[in-house]
Design a protein around this motif. Sequence first.
Motif, mmCIF file in Angstrom:
data_model
loop_
_atom_site.group_PDB
_atom_site.id
_atom_site.type_symbol
_atom_site.label_atom_id
_atom_site.label_comp_id
_atom_site.label_asym_id
_atom_site.label_seq_id
_atom_site.Cartn_x
_atom_site.Cartn_y
_atom_site.Cartn_z
ATOM 1 N N GLY A 37 36.538 5.490 145.559
ATOM 2 C CA GLY A 37 36.953 6.160 146.706
ATOM 3 C C GLY A 37 37.526 5.224 147.579
ATOM 4 N N GLY A 38 38.528 5.801 148.355
ATOM 5 C CA GLY A 38 39.530 4.957 149.283
ATOM 6 C C GLY A 38 38.787 4.799 150.741
ATOM 7 N N GLY A 39 38.967 3.995 151.166
ATOM 8 C CA GLY A 39 38.073 3.771 152.693
ATOM 9 C C GLY A 39 39.026 4.064 153.796
ATOM 10 N N TYR A 40 38.547 3.927 155.077
ATOM 11 C CA TYR A 40 39.310 4.386 156.347
ATOM 12 C C TYR A 40 38.990 3.236 157.184
ATOM 13 C CZ TYR A 40 40.445 6.300 160.755
ATOM 14 O OH TYR A 40 40.968 6.568 162.048
ATOM 15 N N TRP A 41 40.198 2.825 157.889
ATOM 16 C CA TRP A 41 40.079 1.605 159.163
ATOM 17 C C TRP A 41 41.377 1.653 159.719
ATOM 18 C CZ3 TRP A 41 36.077 0.359 161.891
ATOM 19 C CH2 TRP A 41 36.350 -0.693 162.954
ATOM 20 N N SER A 42 41.375 2.625 160.647
ATOM 21 C CA SER A 42 42.700 2.713 161.527
ATOM 22 C C SER A 42 43.953 3.275 160.692
ATOM 23 C CB SER A 42 43.124 1.460 162.069
ATOM 24 O OG SER A 42 42.308 0.975 163.045
ATOM 25 N N ALA A 43 43.582 3.607 159.230
ATOM 26 C CA ALA A 43 44.595 4.079 158.487
ATOM 27 C C ALA A 43 43.661 4.748 157.236
ATOM 28 C CB ALA A 43 45.523 3.231 158.179
ATOM 29 N N ASN A 44 44.528 5.718 156.457
ATOM 30 C CA ASN A 44 43.846 6.344 155.342
ATOM 31 C C ASN A 44 44.220 5.494 154.243
ATOM 32 O OD1 ASN A 44 42.698 8.371 156.858
ATOM 33 N ND2 ASN A 44 44.762 9.661 156.817
ATOM 34 N N TYR A 45 43.361 5.509 153.339
ATOM 35 C CA TYR A 45 43.388 4.678 151.830
ATOM 36 C C TYR A 45 43.135 5.307 150.855
ATOM 37 C CZ TYR A 45 44.232 0.462 154.897
ATOM 38 O OH TYR A 45 44.516 -0.382 155.978
ATOM 39 N N SER A 46 44.039 5.234 149.820
ATOM 40 C CA SER A 46 43.714 6.447 148.654
ATOM 41 C C SER A 46 42.733 5.846 147.572
ATOM 42 C CB SER A 46 45.092 6.375 147.743
ATOM 43 O OG SER A 46 45.410 5.142 147.538
ATOM 44 N N GLY A 47 42.274 6.659 146.764
ATOM 45 C CA GLY A 47 41.248 6.198 145.937
ATOM 46 C C GLY A 47 41.908 5.416 144.669
ATOM 47 N N GLY A 48 41.172 4.737 143.991
ATOM 48 C CA GLY A 48 41.728 4.337 142.843
ATOM 49 C C GLY A 48 41.827 5.271 141.576
ATOM 50 N N SER A 49 42.541 4.983 140.692
ATOM 51 C CA SER A 49 43.022 5.812 139.703
ATOM 52 C C SER A 49 41.740 5.766 138.643
ATOM 53 C CB SER A 49 44.156 5.549 138.832
ATOM 54 O OG SER A 49 45.212 5.640 139.953
ATOM 55 N N GLY A 50 41.537 6.905 137.900
ATOM 56 C CA GLY A 50 40.584 7.075 136.713
ATOM 57 C C GLY A 50 40.815 6.258 135.608
ATOM 58 N N GLY A 51 39.920 5.632 134.747
ATOM 59 C CA GLY A 51 40.386 5.052 133.615
ATOM 60 C C GLY A 51 40.703 5.961 132.318
ATOM 61 N N SER A 52 41.821 5.616 131.554
ATOM 62 C CA SER A 52 42.005 6.500 130.470
ATOM 63 C C SER A 52 40.973 6.506 129.454
ATOM 64 C CB SER A 52 43.273 6.100 129.762
ATOM 65 O OG SER A 52 43.061 4.586 129.392
ATOM 66 N N GLY A 53 41.056 7.369 128.684
ATOM 67 C CA GLY A 53 40.008 7.758 127.503
ATOM 68 C C GLY A 53 39.977 6.879 126.057
ATOM 69 N N VAL A 54 39.455 7.563 125.037
ATOM 70 C CA VAL A 54 39.260 6.491 123.905
ATOM 71 C C VAL A 54 38.490 7.668 122.943
ATOM 72 C CG1 VAL A 54 37.119 5.373 124.272
ATOM 73 C CG2 VAL A 54 38.850 4.343 122.625
ATOM 74 N N VAL A 55 38.922 7.216 121.613
ATOM 75 C CA VAL A 55 38.405 8.032 120.510
ATOM 76 C C VAL A 55 38.196 6.896 119.506
ATOM 77 C CG1 VAL A 55 38.288 9.766 118.774
ATOM 78 C CG2 VAL A 55 39.089 10.394 121.116
ATOM 79 N N ILE A 56 36.831 6.958 119.143
ATOM 80 C CA ILE A 56 36.333 5.900 118.073
ATOM 81 C C ILE A 56 35.846 6.504 116.819
ATOM 82 C CG2 ILE A 56 34.838 4.120 117.686
ATOM 83 C CD1 ILE A 56 35.581 3.035 120.667
ATOM 84 N N VAL A 57 36.215 6.322 115.640
ATOM 85 C CA VAL A 57 35.671 6.810 114.541
ATOM 86 C C VAL A 57 34.888 5.557 113.666
ATOM 87 C CG1 VAL A 57 35.730 8.102 112.498
ATOM 88 C CG2 VAL A 57 36.998 8.757 114.359
ATOM 89 N N ARG A 58 33.745 5.636 113.346
ATOM 90 C CA ARG A 58 33.243 4.561 112.369
ATOM 91 C C ARG A 58 32.647 5.428 111.104
ATOM 92 N NH1 ARG A 58 27.636 3.245 111.896
ATOM 93 N NH2 ARG A 58 27.021 1.199 111.780
ATOM 94 N N TYR A 59 32.518 4.519 109.961
ATOM 95 C CA TYR A 59 32.114 5.015 108.730
ATOM 96 C C TYR A 59 31.768 3.822 107.839
ATOM 97 C CZ TYR A 59 36.855 4.591 107.066
ATOM 98 O OH TYR A 59 38.204 4.136 106.871
ATOM 99 N N LYS A 60 30.809 4.002 106.963
ATOM 100 C CA LYS A 60 30.491 3.009 105.865
ATOM 101 C C LYS A 60 31.823 2.907 104.828
ATOM 102 C CE LYS A 60 26.440 1.009 103.130
ATOM 103 N NZ LYS A 60 25.299 1.230 103.089
ATOM 104 N N TYR A 61 32.158 1.851 104.561
ATOM 105 C CA TYR A 61 33.181 1.667 103.509
ATOM 106 C C TYR A 61 33.006 0.818 102.356
ATOM 107 C CZ TYR A 61 34.495 -3.205 104.785
ATOM 108 O OH TYR A 61 34.725 -4.468 104.956
ATOM 109 N N GLN A 62 31.586 0.143 102.281
ATOM 110 C CA GLN A 62 31.444 -0.410 101.224
ATOM 111 C C GLN A 62 30.078 -0.724 101.151
ATOM 112 O OE1 GLN A 62 33.141 -4.643 101.624
ATOM 113 N NE2 GLN A 62 31.515 -4.987 103.201
#
Length: 324
Positions: free
Chosen positions: A299-324
């Motif tokens: 979240g963004g703060g405040y001190w004599s001015a308004n400050y914006s919040g940080g952006s959210g982190g992007s996502g990810v998809v991970i797939v795992r399987y036994k191959y040998q």
Amino acid sequence: MTLPEGTIKLSQVNTELDISPSSTTINMGAAAVRTLAGEPSGAIGMSDLQGKSNAQFITASGGTITTSGDFKIHRFTGPGTFTVNSVGNAAGSTTIDYLVVSGGATGGTRFGGGGGAGGAKQSYPNPATGGLPVSVTGYPITVGGGGGASSAALSTTISTSTGGGGGDGDSGAGSPGASGGGGAGRFSSSGGGSTPGEGNPGGGANGSPLGGDSYTGGGGGGKGGAGAGGSSPAAGGAGLTSTISGSSVGYAGGGGGGHGSGTGAGSPGGPASAGGGAGSPGPATGTSGTANTGGGGGGGGYWSANYSGGSGGSGVVIVRYKYQ
């Protein structure tokens, strides 16, 4: 499995060949037995089967591929296709493990609540045949960026939704989402609700009914826990730590609440390893969530001015399987 090097039982041969029941009478000249023994013709004895394996494994393509021991790992940080070329068998592997994480939400502005983490679903670890069954086909992958409407999906089988944004201004409520956003903190406000199975609620803010410059927005919710209430510091909810990628990585931590005083301490996000962004300590913007973790923005703060919040982190998809 692999047949023993020593004495072999007929039931073990049947199990290796996926023949059920294991008490079935074996024809030693059958094609499957000859293939297992590596003897295309002539007489076959039990000694020819010692140490042999009929294991067949999943083969697939798509994403960034790495290995860890006997497992292959496909990591997607953007849209793509997980293509299964062969399925394998019970002696090898027939199923996959997965982690699906959506993008986290942006933290709020001015005493801002922390952004909620992106939705997270995981099926890991499983036996090589105990996870999600797959077939020979292409599975579309979607991975959204942080900060807005951002889903993630492994085909139509597994999907998650974005986190809820942190509350803005003096008393804005946190938005609902996979994990809820924290409420804004100059006055009292509520945190956003969460989606069952994907995350947890955001924390409410505990500001004064008359307002004040030394209060903190609530923390955004995370996969592992709710965001803290808006007292300083108001941490984001804990995330999910997983080793599905081959190393221990944190995902889907909530963003911390923004503080309203230039002398106040910043509110931390979720644990640093979980990708949540820290809230602002007053005259500063909130810290963004870590890319490809689904962490909520601080979240963004405040001190004599308004400050914006940080952006959210992007996502990810991970797939795992036994191959040998």
